[in-house]
Write a protein that holds these residues in place. Structure first.
Motif, short mmCIF file in Angstrom:
data_model
loop_
_atom_site.label_atom_id
_atom_site.label_comp_id
_atom_site.label_asym_id
_atom_site.label_seq_id
_atom_site.Cartn_x
_atom_site.Cartn_y
_atom_site.Cartn_z
N ALA A 79 10.30 -81.35 -26.67
CA ALA A 79 10.87 -80.17 -27.33
C ALA A 79 11.61 -80.56 -28.61
O ALA A 79 11.71 -79.75 -29.53
N TRP A 80 12.13 -81.79 -28.68
CA TRP A 80 12.86 -82.21 -29.87
C TRP A 80 11.91 -82.49 -31.02
O TRP A 80 12.30 -82.34 -32.18
N PHE A 81 10.69 -82.93 -30.72
CA PHE A 81 9.75 -83.33 -31.76
C PHE A 81 8.77 -82.23 -32.16
O PHE A 81 8.18 -82.31 -33.23
N MET A 82 8.56 -81.26 -31.30
CA MET A 82 7.54 -80.26 -31.57
C MET A 82 7.82 -79.43 -32.82
O MET A 82 6.91 -79.22 -33.62
N PRO A 83 9.05 -78.94 -33.07
CA PRO A 83 9.25 -78.15 -34.29
C PRO A 83 8.92 -78.89 -35.59
O PRO A 83 8.18 -78.35 -36.43
N PRO A 84 9.39 -80.14 -35.79
CA PRO A 84 8.99 -80.82 -37.04
C PRO A 84 7.50 -81.11 -37.11
O PRO A 84 6.90 -81.04 -38.19
N VAL A 85 6.89 -81.40 -35.97
CA VAL A 85 5.44 -81.66 -35.96
C VAL A 85 4.69 -80.39 -36.35
O VAL A 85 3.73 -80.44 -37.12
N CYS A 86 5.12 -79.25 -35.81
CA CYS A 86 4.46 -77.98 -36.17
C CYS A 86 4.61 -77.69 -37.66
O CYS A 86 3.66 -77.24 -38.30
N GLY A 87 5.80 -77.94 -38.20
CA GLY A 87 6.01 -77.71 -39.62
C GLY A 87 5.17 -78.62 -40.49
O GLY A 87 4.57 -78.19 -41.47
N SER A 88 5.09 -79.88 -40.12
CA SER A 88 4.34 -80.83 -40.94
C SER A 88 2.84 -80.70 -40.74
O SER A 88 2.07 -81.08 -41.62
N ALA A 89 2.41 -80.17 -39.59
CA ALA A 89 0.98 -80.00 -39.34
C ALA A 89 0.44 -78.71 -39.97
O ALA A 89 -0.75 -78.45 -39.90
N GLY A 90 1.31 -77.90 -40.54
CA GLY A 90 0.86 -76.71 -41.25
C GLY A 90 0.67 -75.48 -40.36
O GLY A 90 -0.03 -74.55 -40.74
N MET A 91 1.32 -75.45 -39.21
CA MET A 91 1.23 -74.27 -38.36
C MET A 91 1.92 -73.09 -39.04
O MET A 91 2.96 -73.25 -39.68
N ALA A 92 1.34 -71.92 -38.93
CA ALA A 92 1.93 -70.72 -39.53
C ALA A 92 3.31 -70.45 -38.91
O ALA A 92 3.47 -70.54 -37.70
N TRP A 93 4.28 -70.10 -39.77
CA TRP A 93 5.63 -69.89 -39.27
C TRP A 93 5.70 -68.75 -38.26
O TRP A 93 6.44 -68.84 -37.29
N GLN A 94 4.93 -67.68 -38.45
CA GLN A 94 4.97 -66.55 -37.54
C GLN A 94 4.56 -66.98 -36.13
O GLN A 94 5.20 -66.59 -35.14
N ARG A 95 3.50 -67.78 -36.03
CA ARG A 95 3.06 -68.27 -34.72
C ARG A 95 4.12 -69.18 -34.11
O ARG A 95 4.39 -69.12 -32.92
N PHE A 96 4.70 -70.05 -34.93
CA PHE A 96 5.73 -70.94 -34.42
C PHE A 96 6.94 -70.15 -33.94
O PHE A 96 7.51 -70.46 -32.89
N ALA A 97 7.35 -69.14 -34.69
CA ALA A 97 8.53 -68.35 -34.33
C ALA A 97 8.34 -67.65 -33.00
O ALA A 97 9.26 -67.61 -32.17
N VAL A 98 7.15 -67.10 -32.77
CA VAL A 98 6.87 -66.43 -31.49
C VAL A 98 6.88 -67.44 -30.35
O VAL A 98 7.50 -67.23 -29.29
N GLY A 99 6.21 -68.57 -30.53
CA GLY A 99 6.19 -69.61 -29.50
C GLY A 99 7.56 -70.17 -29.22
O GLY A 99 7.93 -70.41 -28.07
N SER A 100 8.35 -70.35 -30.27
CA SER A 100 9.71 -70.84 -30.10
C SER A 100 10.57 -69.84 -29.34
O SER A 100 11.34 -70.22 -28.46
N ALA A 101 10.43 -68.57 -29.65
CA ALA A 101 11.20 -67.54 -28.94
C ALA A 101 10.84 -67.51 -27.46
O ALA A 101 11.73 -67.43 -26.60
N LEU A 102 9.55 -67.61 -27.15
CA LEU A 102 9.14 -67.65 -25.75
C LEU A 102 9.68 -68.90 -25.05
O LEU A 102 10.20 -68.83 -23.93
N GLY A 103 9.55 -70.04 -25.71
CA GLY A 103 10.01 -71.29 -25.12
C GLY A 103 11.52 -71.32 -24.91
O GLY A 103 12.00 -71.77 -23.88
N VAL A 104 12.27 -70.83 -25.89
CA VAL A 104 13.72 -70.78 -25.76
C VAL A 104 14.12 -69.84 -24.63
O VAL A 104 15.00 -70.14 -23.83
N THR A 105 13.44 -68.70 -24.54
CA THR A 105 13.75 -67.75 -23.47
C THR A 105 13.52 -68.40 -22.11
O THR A 105 14.36 -68.28 -21.21
N LEU A 106 12.40 -69.07 -21.95
CA LEU A 106 12.11 -69.72 -20.66
C LEU A 106 13.01 -70.92 -20.41
O LEU A 106 13.63 -71.04 -19.35
N GLY A 107 13.08 -71.83 -21.37
CA GLY A 107 13.82 -73.08 -21.17
C GLY A 107 15.32 -72.88 -21.05
O GLY A 107 15.95 -73.34 -20.09
#
Length: 166
Positions: A79-107
């Motif tokens: 979980a510590w490495f996934m956000p920078p990896v997503c940013g550097s791999a070019g993942m769309a911010w909207q998709r990341f934001a939704v996934g992050s919200a779900l993950g934060v809610t669960l975790g």
């Protein structure tokens, strides 16, 4: 701690602060990865093994982006490495934001619930915890190992089911 404060003092602000802090940390990590993208690409493309890892990562994020980000929040240090990896791999911010919200809610929700339950149990029970641990230390150690192994087997099958190619 936020769950314990919620039980003992009704401090909903503590729970909100933990959720907001975790979500903000994910967003900052994503932005850091986005800013470090040129450097990261030079680093990753320098060796063949890194190129293969980068290719696999980009493929994973293209196929299972939101799921991968959400599940990574439950996988400890990943979980510590996934956000920078997503940013550097070019993942769309909207998709990341939704996934992050779900993950934060669960975790984070899971840890808040555990803290709440622990505070509730401490307030209701009159168990001498030190004496209990001293009397049952080997059973607790063996039980913890069994739970760890079962969690590993379950996560293997759940991970396979979540990321199976459809």
């Amino acid at each position: 701690m936020a769950g314990g404060l919620l039980f003992s003092e009704g401090a909903i602000w503590a729970v909100a602060a933990v959720f907001a802090g975790a979500y903000a940390a994910d967003q900052i990590g994503y932005l850091t990865g986005r800013q470090m993208r040129p450097w990261f690409n030079r680093f990753a493309l320098a060796k063949r093994s890194r190129r293969a890892a980068l290719r696999k990562t980009r493929r994973l994020l293209a196929r299972h982006g939101i799921k991968a980000v959400a599940v990574s929040r439950l996988l400890g240090p990943i979980a510590w490495f996934m956000p920078p990896v997503c940013g550097s791999a070019g993942m769309a911010w909207q998709r990341f934001a939704v996934g992050s919200a779900l993950g934060v809610t669960l975790g984070v929700g899971m840890f808040v619930a555990i803290g709440y339950a622990a505070a509730w149990g401490a307030a209701r029970g009159d168990v001498d915890v030190e004496a209990f641990i001293a009397a049952h230390k080997w059973a607790l150690l063996a039980g913890g190992q069994v739970v760890f192994l079962i969690a590993g087997v379950i996560s293997h099958f759940v991970g396979s089911a979540l990321f199976r190619r459809v």
